[in-house]
Every structure is written in C-alpha cells, then in structure tokens.
Scaffold this motif. Structure first.
Motif, short mmCIF file in Angstrom:
data_model
loop_
_atom_site.label_atom_id
_atom_site.label_comp_id
_atom_site.label_asym_id
_atom_site.label_seq_id
_atom_site.Cartn_x
_atom_site.Cartn_y
_atom_site.Cartn_z
N ALA A 307 37.12 53.41 33.39
CA ALA A 307 36.30 52.12 34.05
C ALA A 307 35.46 52.88 35.21
CB ALA A 307 37.25 51.14 34.68
N ILE A 308 35.95 53.49 35.94
CA ILE A 308 35.27 54.03 37.28
C ILE A 308 35.41 55.48 37.45
CG2 ILE A 308 34.86 52.01 38.31
CD1 ILE A 308 36.91 52.52 40.22
N THR A 309 34.84 56.20 38.18
CA THR A 309 34.97 57.61 38.47
C THR A 309 34.28 57.85 39.78
OG1 THR A 309 34.83 60.05 37.95
CG2 THR A 309 33.07 58.47 37.12
N THR A 310 34.89 58.67 40.66
CA THR A 310 34.35 59.06 42.10
C THR A 310 33.26 60.17 41.92
OG1 THR A 310 36.24 60.07 42.58
CG2 THR A 310 36.16 57.99 43.03
N SER A 311 33.51 60.93 40.87
CA SER A 311 32.71 62.22 40.78
C SER A 311 32.30 62.55 39.18
CB SER A 311 33.23 63.45 41.39
OG SER A 311 33.63 63.33 42.80
N THR A 312 31.05 62.52 38.82
CA THR A 312 30.51 62.99 37.46
C THR A 312 29.31 63.63 37.62
OG1 THR A 312 30.17 62.16 35.29
CG2 THR A 312 29.56 60.53 37.15
N PRO A 313 29.07 64.66 36.91
CA PRO A 313 27.53 64.78 36.91
C PRO A 313 26.69 64.51 36.40
CG PRO A 313 29.08 66.49 35.57
CD PRO A 313 29.95 65.33 36.09
N GLU A 314 27.22 63.45 35.17
CA GLU A 314 26.40 62.84 34.50
C GLU A 314 26.66 61.24 34.48
OE1 GLU A 314 26.60 63.89 30.26
OE2 GLU A 314 25.92 65.72 30.68
N ARG A 315 25.44 60.17 34.46
CA ARG A 315 25.74 58.83 34.57
C ARG A 315 26.70 58.56 33.45
NH1 ARG A 315 23.24 55.49 37.71
NH2 ARG A 315 21.56 57.11 37.98
N PRO A 316 27.84 57.64 33.95
CA PRO A 316 28.69 57.10 32.89
C PRO A 316 28.07 56.14 31.87
CG PRO A 316 29.52 56.79 35.26
CD PRO A 316 28.15 57.29 35.34
N PHE A 317 28.59 55.85 30.76
CA PHE A 317 27.94 55.07 29.81
C PHE A 317 27.90 53.60 30.27
CE2 PHE A 317 29.28 52.13 26.28
CZ PHE A 317 28.16 52.27 25.53
N TYR A 318 29.09 53.14 31.07
CA TYR A 318 29.19 51.95 31.24
C TYR A 318 28.39 51.30 32.46
CZ TYR A 318 32.44 54.39 34.32
OH TYR A 318 32.99 55.02 35.34
N CYS A 319 27.51 52.38 33.20
CA CYS A 319 26.82 52.13 34.19
C CYS A 319 25.74 51.15 34.06
CB CYS A 319 26.07 53.45 34.81
SG CYS A 319 25.33 52.95 36.35
N ARG A 320 25.60 50.12 34.94
CA ARG A 320 24.48 49.07 34.57
C ARG A 320 23.37 49.10 35.65
NH1 ARG A 320 28.08 43.85 34.50
NH2 ARG A 320 29.00 45.08 36.21
N ASP A 321 23.67 49.68 36.79
CA ASP A 321 22.77 49.87 37.97
C ASP A 321 22.09 51.19 38.09
OD1 ASP A 321 21.23 49.59 40.18
OD2 ASP A 321 22.91 48.75 41.32
N HIS A 322 21.10 51.72 37.35
CA HIS A 322 20.52 52.95 37.45
C HIS A 322 20.00 53.31 38.74
CE1 HIS A 322 20.21 53.90 32.86
NE2 HIS A 322 21.44 53.38 33.23
#
Length: 618
Positions: A307-322
C-alpha cells in the motif's frame, strides 16, 4: 594437593575423620563389651565349683542315710554344673587356646581323679589323705581357670580403655587442626571479603583481598578483586550510559508526539499515503530504522499487496499524485538501506482489529544495532493506529455506498410514481388521436404533429427508463471488478458473443460515486455497441495509468457514419455528462481496423486506502 585446593574437600575430610573415629570407637567398644559378656557369670560359676567340690568331700565323710538326695545324684548334679552353658559359652572355641586347655584339664582331673576317688570312698568314713589330695589338686585346677577368666576380662577392659584414649586424642587433634584451618583459611578471608563488600556499598573500590591459595575462598577473593576493578570501570561508564538512556527517552518522546500528530492527520485526511509516509520517514530518522512498508490484505487478492513505502527508487504503481516525490530516493540511497542483502533484519507486525487481519507492517532495521524494546513498542502502537484508521475508512466507504444507494432508490421511486405515469398517460392520448379520422387540408399536418409527439414521447420515455435503471443500479458486489464482470456476462448473453474484460485497477481507488459512474458508462457504451454497431466482438478495458483511470469500450462494428461523433445522441450525452461529473472527458471515434472506440479518462479525486490488485479476464 587436591585437598589444599578445595576448602569443601578439606572440611569433608575432617568431618569424615571425626565420624570415622566415632564409628571405630563405638564399634570396638561394642566388640570388646560383647567379648567379655558373661565372664562375670562364668567366674562366679567357676568359683562355685570349688565350694561344691568341698561339699561333696564333706558329704562323703559324714554321710546321712536320711539325706534328701543320694550321693550318686549329687555327683551327677556336679557333673552337670561342669558343663552348664554360662561357663562353657565364655570359653574360646579354638582347642589350642590356653583357657580352653585349662578347662579340658580341669574336666580331666574331675573325671579321672576326683570323681573315681569319691565314688570309691566308703560313705560315712573319715577322708583319706589320697582323697583330700585329689580334692585339693582339682580345686587348684578350678582356681587356675578362675584366675585365667579374670585375667582375660581385665585385659579386655584395659584394651577398651586404650581404644577410648586413642579416640579421644585423635578427636582432639582433628578438632585443633580444623580450628586452625578455619581460622587461617575461612575466618580471616571472610573478614576481608566482608570489608570489601562494605567498601563497595560505600562506592569505594580500592579495597583488595589479595588472598593466596587455590581453595574456594581464595578464588572468591580474586573474583572480588576482579569485580571491584570492573565495578570501578563500569561505574565510571554509568554517566555516559545514563546520558544515552536520556537521549533514547527523548527520541521515544519525540516519536510519541509524531505518532500523535500522525494519528490526527490519518483520521482527518483519510489518506494513508499523504498521512503516513511523512510520519514514517520522520520515525525512521528518530529510531534509525527503515525502510518501512505497509501491506494490506484483501479477500479478493491471493497475496498481500503493498500500500505504501517510505523509500523506493521508482514511482509505485498505485501512486496517483505524480507531483509528490515523498517516497522516491536515489538508487544509491536505496542500496544503503537495510535489506536481506545488506545485513538487515525484518520485523513484521500485524495490523488487525478483533477478528480481522487488515494488513502487515514491514520494518527493516540494521542487524548490527538491533531493535530496542522501546522502538518495538512504538512500532506496535503505530500498527494499532494504522489498524484503526484503515478500519474506520472501510466503514466510511460502506456507509457512503449505502447512503448513495438509498438516495438513488428514493429518486427512482419518485420518478416512477410521477413522471413515468404522466408520460404513459400522454402516450395513451397520442394513441387516441391517431385513431381519430381527420380529413381535409390539415390531414398531413396533423399526422406530422402526431409523429413528432410520438417520437418525442418515446424518446422521453426511453430516457426515463434509462434514468430509472441508472438510479436503481447499485454496487451490491464486493468491488467494481465483480460488478463489471457481472455486467460483461449480462451483455455477452444479449450479444451472443463473449465480451472481453481487461481490468487492472487498484482496489478502493475510487469512491462509491465514481464506481457507480464508471459502471453506468460501461453499461451505456455496451448497450450502444449491441444496439447500433452490429458488432460481433466487444472489449472493455479499465486500467490504472498512474495517476489516471482510463476506461475504453471497443467493438468491431460498422463504426460511426462519416467518422464523426453523432450529434445529440442521447446515450453519448449521458456518457459525457457522467465523464464531466468525474472531471474527465469522453472521446468517441472510429478505430483504424474497424469499429468504434469509446474512451474516457480522469484522475480520481477521492482519498482512500489503496490496495493493488490485478484481475484479467479474457
């Protein structure tokens, strides 16, 4: 050497020696006493034999015919006394023992000398010199036996005295040795150890025992000396440790304040991503942990989804706010975070309410530093807060769906009871006008007017039926995908061909109102494709193209006349109105390979818990 090294063993040896001395003394005393048991009786009986011998001599010299017992019976009685048990039992059984030989010699003197002399002597006559001599010789043998018995008894008593004296001396020596050993190796070391303990209680670590030796107290003294050295060092480090604990408490206090403010944000915004990610990142900095990920469980999904992560090198699939980059980090930073391949450990905390598991909180932390109990309790508190926020959001969503369905049902009932009946009445009146026979110059005008009225009423009635269907439509399925699946199956039966569904949309991305609008747009587009396109293949696509939701309905029908979107087409007008309600735009155009494509896209405006699930159906 072993006894010198062990105080316990020395003490055991001393106690064992004392016990052994006592046992030996008692055993020898018992043996000696048993060996002289009956000697006094035997001496008395032997002494009585001397008196009885003289009595026999007197009876033989002064015989009385009226005596109660014959002289022969007296001889037989005396013979029995020689063999009586109290006398014979005290004699040694060995035949070469002097006491046994003296007894045998006394018997032989009686049987071979004195008794025959007494039997040969005429009763009542004076005692002859030979008889008197035989009696004296026999008595001398008896005296010798008595003397030997007395000497044997006195020797045993002397031996008993010697044994008692030896036991007493040995016990005294053991007691003295024990006292000296206790004084030198127990009492003095104990005084030193007590002084050291008192000094340690006063925080004075300079006292030392300095005990030599290898016994227990000496080793204990060296342990005390080592302990005081270590205490001196550790006591000096207490200040720094207290300061570290103070800093940890301050971090815990800051983390609690952060959790408090985050809980208010979560319950106010109803958005895990916007409300939880900044708080989790601050928590990572405070506790020295991370990354943190939240996985939520959905009964429609086979695996927990992130659902959420605090650190990722790529934008998560579920992200709605670019425009939001809160969870994005550089690959270099991400590679330095704890993970399975970077010496990290993972803590999994359940997010649950009574009777329901909602998700899992995954926390990574450095393996070399570990995770303190304070940090673990803070993370458990965080999981409880997240569980409450997710549970409340689900309740709010269900209540919104129920409220929306009730409002639409009321509107549908009102339309059916008012406008639908009025339109039905007007249609009946038009039918009556058609049956009137109107001729003349106005006949053609009258027919045209009736056709227009009939067309308008039919169109209005059809629109009303669509509105009633729309308002009565409700999501009584677990999610939008299931509702679309049922709709596709329904229109597949009407078309006679399988309608494909390609669905890839995060669950609960949409509000109940947005889900209703998408379902109605799909139904309207499918109805148009079946009614007007003469299509044999229809496909429905609902995709999440972050941050937009894209809906497409494609068919292989005859396409739009002239390749342009029809003007004032009722079904398309309804789709456009719904798209505007969602903040999107509808496009209707012919496809290059034939058929029509109805597409619509919009950015969801709701803020809900996000779950990721893919469902593809062909």
């Amino acid at each position: 050497m072993i006894f010198r090294r062990s105080l316990v063993k020395r003490t055991a040896v001393v106690v064992g020696a004392i016990i052994l001395t006592a046992v030996v003394s008692m055993a020898t005393t018992l043996a000696v006493s048993r060996s002289i048991e009956g000697n006094a009786t035997a001496i008395n009986r032997a002494g009585a034999l001397r008196m009885a011998a003289f009595e026999l001599l007197a009876h033989s010299a002064g015989h009385d015919e009226d005596a109660s017992e014959p002289f022969e019976a007296q001889l037989a009685g005396y013979d029995r006394k020689l063999h009586q048990a109290p006398l014979t039992q005290t004699l040694p059984s060995a035949g070469n023992h002097p006491l046994r030989q003296q007894y045998e010699q006394m018997l032989m003197r009686w049987q071979q000398a004195l008794r025959p002399a007494l039997e040969d002597h005429a009763l009542g006559t004076p005692v002859s010199a030979s008889l008197l001599q035989a009696t004296e010789q026999y008595v001398a043998e008896v005296d010798q036996l008595v003397t030997m018995l007395e000497q044997r008894t006195e020797a045993r008593i002397d031996l008993l005295h010697v044994i008692q004296i030896i036991s007493l001396v040995f016990s005294i020596l053991i007691a003295v040795a024990l006292f000296l050993d206790l004084r030198n190796h127990v009492l003095q070391p104990m005084r030193k150890l007590v002084r050291i303990a008192a000094a340690v209680g006063d925080k004075d670590f300079t006292w030392k025992a300095n005990l030599s030796g290898s016994d227990e107290l000496s080793r204990l003294g060296r342990a005390f000396d080592q302990m005081t050295d270590e205490l001196a060092q550790s006591y000096g480090a207490l200040e720094s440790e207290a300061a570290a604990k103070t800093r940890e408490l301050e971090r815990s206090h800051q983390a609690l304040e952060l959790l408090h403010s985050a809980s208010r944000t979560l319950f106010a915004t109803h958005d895990l991503c916007n409300g939880a990610v900044p708080m989790l990142q601050e928590l990572e900095v405070l506790l020295g942990i991370g990354p943190i990920r939240l996985y939520l469980h959905d009964k429609q999904a086979s695996e927990p989804v992130e659902a959420i992560t605090t650190s990722t090198p790529e934008r998560p699939f579920y992200c709605r706010d670019h425009h939001c980059n809160a969870c994005l980090v550089t690959p270099e930073v991400y590679d330095e975070l704890p993970s399975e391949g970077n010496d990290g450990r993972r803590l999994l905390l359940p997010i649950r309410t009574p009777g329901q598991l909602l998700g899992t909180l995954e926390v990574w932390y450095p393996a070399d530093r570990g995770l303190s109990e304070t940090a673990r309790r803070l993370l458990e508190t965080l999981s409880d807060q997240l569980a409450t926020a997710i549970f409340l959001e689900k309740q709010i969503t269900e209540e919104q769906q129920l409220t929306l369905a009730e409002e639409r049902a009321v509107i549908a009932r009102e339309l059916h009871d008012s406008l639908a009946q009025s339109l039905s009445y007007l249609k009946m009146q038009v039918a009556r006008l058609r049956r009137l026979d109107i001729q003349g110059e106005h006949e053609r005008t009258h027919a045209d007017i009736l056709d227009e009225l009939s067309t308008g009423l039919n169109s209005a009635y059809r629109q009303l039926r669509e509105l009633l269907t729309t308002f009565r439509l409700k999501l009584d399925t677990p999610d939008l995908y299931t509702a679309l699946r049922q709709t596709v199956d329904e229109f597949s039966d009407r078309l006679g061909q399988l309608v494909d569904l390609d669905y890839n949309l995060p669950v609960n991305t949409l509000s109940p109102n947005e889900e209703i609008h998408i379902l109605q747009i799909v139904r309207e587009a499918l109805a148009n494709a079946i009614k007007h396109a003469d299509a044999t293949l229809v496909r429905v696509e609902v995709h999440f193209e972050s941050p937009r939701v894209a809906v497409r309905i494609l068919d292989n029908g005859k396409g739009l006349p002239g390749g342009e979107q029809p003007f004032q087409h009722y079904g398309l007008i309804i789709i456009q109105d719904r798209a505007r309600t969602l903040g999107g735009k509808v496009s209707v155009a012919n496809r290059e390979d034939g058929g029509v494509e109805v597409s619509m896209g919009f950015i969801p405006k709701s803020r809900h818990t996000i779950l990721t699930r893919e469902a593809n159906a062909g």
